[in-house]
Write an enzyme that holds these catalytic residues in place. Structure first.
Site, mmCIF file in Angstrom:
data_model
loop_
_atom_site.group_PDB
_atom_site.id
_atom_site.type_symbol
_atom_site.label_atom_id
_atom_site.label_comp_id
_atom_site.label_asym_id
_atom_site.label_seq_id
_atom_site.Cartn_x
_atom_site.Cartn_y
_atom_site.Cartn_z
ATOM 1 N N ILE A 18 -7.472 -21.004 -40.477
ATOM 2 C CA ILE A 18 -6.988 -22.372 -40.612
ATOM 3 C C ILE A 18 -7.699 -22.987 -41.813
ATOM 4 C CG2 ILE A 18 -6.302 -22.742 -38.217
ATOM 5 C CD1 ILE A 18 -8.931 -24.056 -37.650
ATOM 6 N N ASP A 19 -7.086 -23.973 -42.406
ATOM 7 C CA ASP A 19 -7.613 -24.548 -43.635
ATOM 8 C C ASP A 19 -8.996 -25.164 -43.451
ATOM 9 O OD1 ASP A 19 -5.253 -23.893 -44.970
ATOM 10 O OD2 ASP A 19 -4.298 -25.788 -44.409
ATOM 11 N N LYS A 20 -9.689 -25.260 -44.551
ATOM 12 C CA LYS A 20 -11.043 -25.820 -44.563
ATOM 13 C C LYS A 20 -11.129 -27.148 -43.810
ATOM 14 C CE LYS A 20 -14.247 -27.978 -47.821
ATOM 15 N NZ LYS A 20 -14.443 -28.378 -49.236
ATOM 16 N N THR A 48 -8.988 -28.494 -41.705
ATOM 17 C CA THR A 48 -8.294 -28.530 -40.417
ATOM 18 C C THR A 48 -9.281 -28.071 -39.354
ATOM 19 O OG1 THR A 48 -6.141 -28.062 -41.426
ATOM 20 C CG2 THR A 48 -6.362 -27.599 -39.072
ATOM 21 N N ARG A 73 1.497 -28.672 -43.133
ATOM 22 C CA ARG A 73 1.285 -29.678 -44.176
ATOM 23 C C ARG A 73 2.454 -29.741 -45.153
ATOM 24 N NH1 ARG A 73 -4.484 -28.071 -46.469
ATOM 25 N NH2 ARG A 73 -4.233 -30.022 -47.652
#
Length: 368
Positions: free
Chosen positions: A174-176, A178, A277
């Site tokens: 998962i993104d930084k 998030t 997103r």
């Protein structure tokens, strides 16, 4: 899972790593005056003539033929010092090099005693509730403080985490910025079986997001191929006509309406980089305070200074995109049982939701 499936999954992880690396501040070196050698090989004397991309795909670890072709198209693959196309026929004793406009850096995975919120662990896997701001694995601009550094310390007695592989145990990311749940495999068998579930899209993942605008429908599905933006490589992009990118499907359900913003639950059918997103932004509903996709400014609401101050206060409370990976369900790789995990919304997202609750309540009192 066959080798092609594993390669495709690795590519997705690598692509995700690139997005986080750049997000963390790697400077793009376009137009740089100096090029640096990242890979080099001299062709054997007995080598038969073979396309350059076919020759390299078997000799460059974790690199697909598509990525090799892209590098050649960009002039980054040299044969005897001259840029070569992927269709070039390799000859005996050719000197092939891959060059990039930045120095090569060998990433050493250093175990770090970083606190982790581990919500479940057994002999085969563990579930981490990742906090916002933590990068999943090392890369340019993030050589320490990552989830992998923490896992390498926590699992230092596990063979899978003793070889310094920066993707050891990881089957998704998962993104930084998030927050939320991640599953990590603790052995090769679990890794392969979990990876197969992700590849087959049988993993159940639900996210909570706060998005700009008032969605028309209470439930819906967003379908649109996702790939890197042709205009900005820091962004992903929806290719609505299916001409490029990878198939991506996001299902959403409205949880609460605030008029100017909406709280939604998103269920991923596929797992593309920045999927929620970019899909929401494409539909005209960027995530609240998502600077990458335009959600870090007032997109809906009044022009009153009081409202502007309210939004700025919300941004200060939640200095990231309003996205949390709330639940994760899959088949246990050893027992075969369906298991499910859920995490509470983090404090920053709860605080912003509470502010919107208060804002809407105050407006209702003014209208009465």
């Amino acid at each position: 899972m066959n080798q092609k499936d594993i390669t495709a999954l690795d590519e997705e992880l690598i692509a995700g790593a690139e997005m986080d690396d750049l997000e963390a501040g790697e400077e793009l070196a376009e137009g740089a005056d100096e090029m640096f050698e990242h890979f080099a090989i001299t062709v054997d004397k007995g080598q038969k003539m073979l396309r350059l991309d076919k020759y390299l795909v078997d000799r460059m670890e974790h690199c697909s033929r598509n990525r090799i072709q892209a590098a050649a198209d960009s002039g980054n693959i040299l044969v005897n010092g001259v840029a070569a196309k992927s269709s070039y026929k390799v000859k005996p004793l050719d000197r092939i090099t891959l060059v990039m406009p930045y120095p090569k850096r060998e990433i050493e995975i250093i175990p770090e005693d970083i606190p982790l919120e581990i919500v479940y662990e057994d002999d085969d896997l563990l579930i981490v509730n990742k906090e916002a701001g933590m990068v999943v694995h090392p890369g340019c601009g993030n050589y320490s403080g990552t989830l992998v550094n923490a896992l390498t310390h926590h699992l230092k007695d596990i063979p899978l985490f003793q070889d310094g592989d920066m993707r050891a145990g990881l089957v998704h990311r998962i993104d930084k910025d998030t927050s939320g749940l991640l599953v990590v495999a603790k052995n090769e068998r679990s890794h392969a079986r979990l990876a197969k579930q992700f590849f087959d899209h049988t993993i159940h993942r639900r996210y909570v997001a706060l998005v700009w605008g008032n969605l028309e429908e209470d439930e819906g599905t967003i379908t649109g191929n996702i790939g890197r933006s042709p205009k900005d490589r820091l962004q992903m992009y929806v290719f609505a006509d299916g001409s490029d990118g990878k198939h991506a499907v996001t299902h959403y359900k409205v949880l609460k309406r605030y008029g100017y913003v909406t709280l939604v639950e998103c269920r991923l059918e596929t797992g593309r980089t920045h999927q929620i997103r970019v899909h929401m932004s494409w539909q005209g509903h960027p995530l609240f305070n998502d600077s990458r996709y335009g959600g870090d400014r007032i997109l809906k609401g009044t022009t009153f200074s009081k409202y502007k101050q309210f939004i700025e206060n919300c941004f200060a409370l939640l200095p990231r995109q309003a996205l949390h990976a709330r639940s994760l369900g899959f088949v246990h790789p050893t027992t075969g049982e369906d298991i499910y995990f859920e995490s509470e919304l983090p404090a920053d997202l709860q605080a912003v939701i509470a502010k919107w609750d208060g804002y809407v309540a105050a407006r209702k009192l003014e209208e009465e």
